[in-house]
Design an enzyme around this catalytic site. Structure first.
Site, short mmCIF file in Angstrom:
data_model
loop_
_atom_site.label_atom_id
_atom_site.label_comp_id
_atom_site.label_asym_id
_atom_site.label_seq_id
_atom_site.Cartn_x
_atom_site.Cartn_y
_atom_site.Cartn_z
N TYR A 82 0.83 -1.21 0.00
CA TYR A 82 0.00 0.00 0.00
C TYR A 82 0.86 1.26 0.00
CZ TYR A 82 -3.98 3.01 1.19
OH TYR A 82 -4.95 3.99 1.19
N THR A 102 -14.41 3.78 6.37
CA THR A 102 -14.89 3.03 5.22
C THR A 102 -14.58 1.55 5.40
OG1 THR A 102 -12.80 3.25 4.02
CG2 THR A 102 -14.45 5.00 3.69
N LYS A 116 1.03 3.90 -3.27
CA LYS A 116 0.59 5.29 -3.10
C LYS A 116 1.75 6.27 -3.30
CE LYS A 116 -3.77 4.59 -2.40
NZ LYS A 116 -4.77 5.04 -3.38
#
Length: 240
Positions: free
Chosen positions: A143, A180, A147
């Protein structure tokens, strides 16, 4: 007509962006693996299957080029998995993460710029990045790397577009910590895979997470008010 193309549109920030942008009267095309039954302007696609992206986005642009006054591509789709220390993660999940988080937005941006090279209206790309691309976190190797790659890709595009006749403005923006499904995935991991697990559980317990609705509102306000070229290619929504 202002045209917005939003990836990862079936849930979280993407869902809220589609909903709120439509409420403002914009034309919004959502793209996601999971269909939305309440909208005809929705494309069901697995963005990690990157070989199909050129045809997909070219058709969307061609269908709207004659009526659009502006185009905005929001590369929002992403995944935090695999969570785990390098040496103990699944290789297939690493490949999927790189495809979804980095390869897909790079290809979509390339097609967007190429197909709209002669379009004189406003053209913008918003890449939804993360603070994880700017700071290292144990257990988030894939991740963080994807990014960070998205941020640097955005810097290159901004540099290249500065010298063209009808430039595409681009910003890679970190949206903050949001409540989320991604946060649920993080909290369901194990401490040996993600040593900062307790910190993220605490964010939820103490109500420190922004809602997807609030974050989408901030992102839309940012798009409406800010000059991307003055902001620069790297931004954090919490600074606006």
């Amino acid at each position: 007509m202002e045209v917005y193309i939003v990836t990862g549109a079936s849930k979280g920030i993407g869902y809220e962006l589609v909903k709120q942008l439509r409420e403002k009267g914009n034309k919004v095309i959502g793209i996601a693996r999971t269909p939305q039954v309440d909208s005809k302007d929705f494309v069901v696609a697995d963005l990690s299957a990157t070989e199909h992206l050129e045809e997909l986005l070219s058709k969307i642009i061609d269908d709207h080029c004659e009526t659009a006054t502006s185009f905005t591509l929001i590369n929002n789709a992403g995944m935090v998995e695999p969570i785990g220390l390098i040496g103990a993660v699944d290789a297939d999940m690493m490949r999927q993460a790189v495809a979804l988080n980095l390869t897909a937005p790079m290809i979509l941006s390339n097609i967007f710029i190429s197909n709209l090279v002669g379009f004189e209206g406003q053209k913008r790309i918003i890449n939804i990045s993360s603070g994880a691309g700017r700071k290292e976190y144990e257990g988030w190797g894939s991740y963080c790397a994807t990014k960070a790659g998205l941020d640097h890709f955005s810097r290159v595009v901004a540099l290249e577009q500065a010298s063209v006749d009808y430039p595409v403005d681009i910003v890679s923006i970190a949206p903050g910590i949001i409540d989320t499904g991604m946060q649920e995935t993080i909290r369901s991991s194990h401490e040996e895979a993600f040593p900062l697990l307790d910190r993220f559980v605490e964010y939820k317990e103490k109500g420190l997470l922004s809602s997807a609705q609030q974050t989408a509102e901030k992102l839309i306000s940012f798009m409406e008010k800010e000059n991307f070229r003055k902001v620069g290619p790297i931004a954090d929504i919490r600074h606006f």
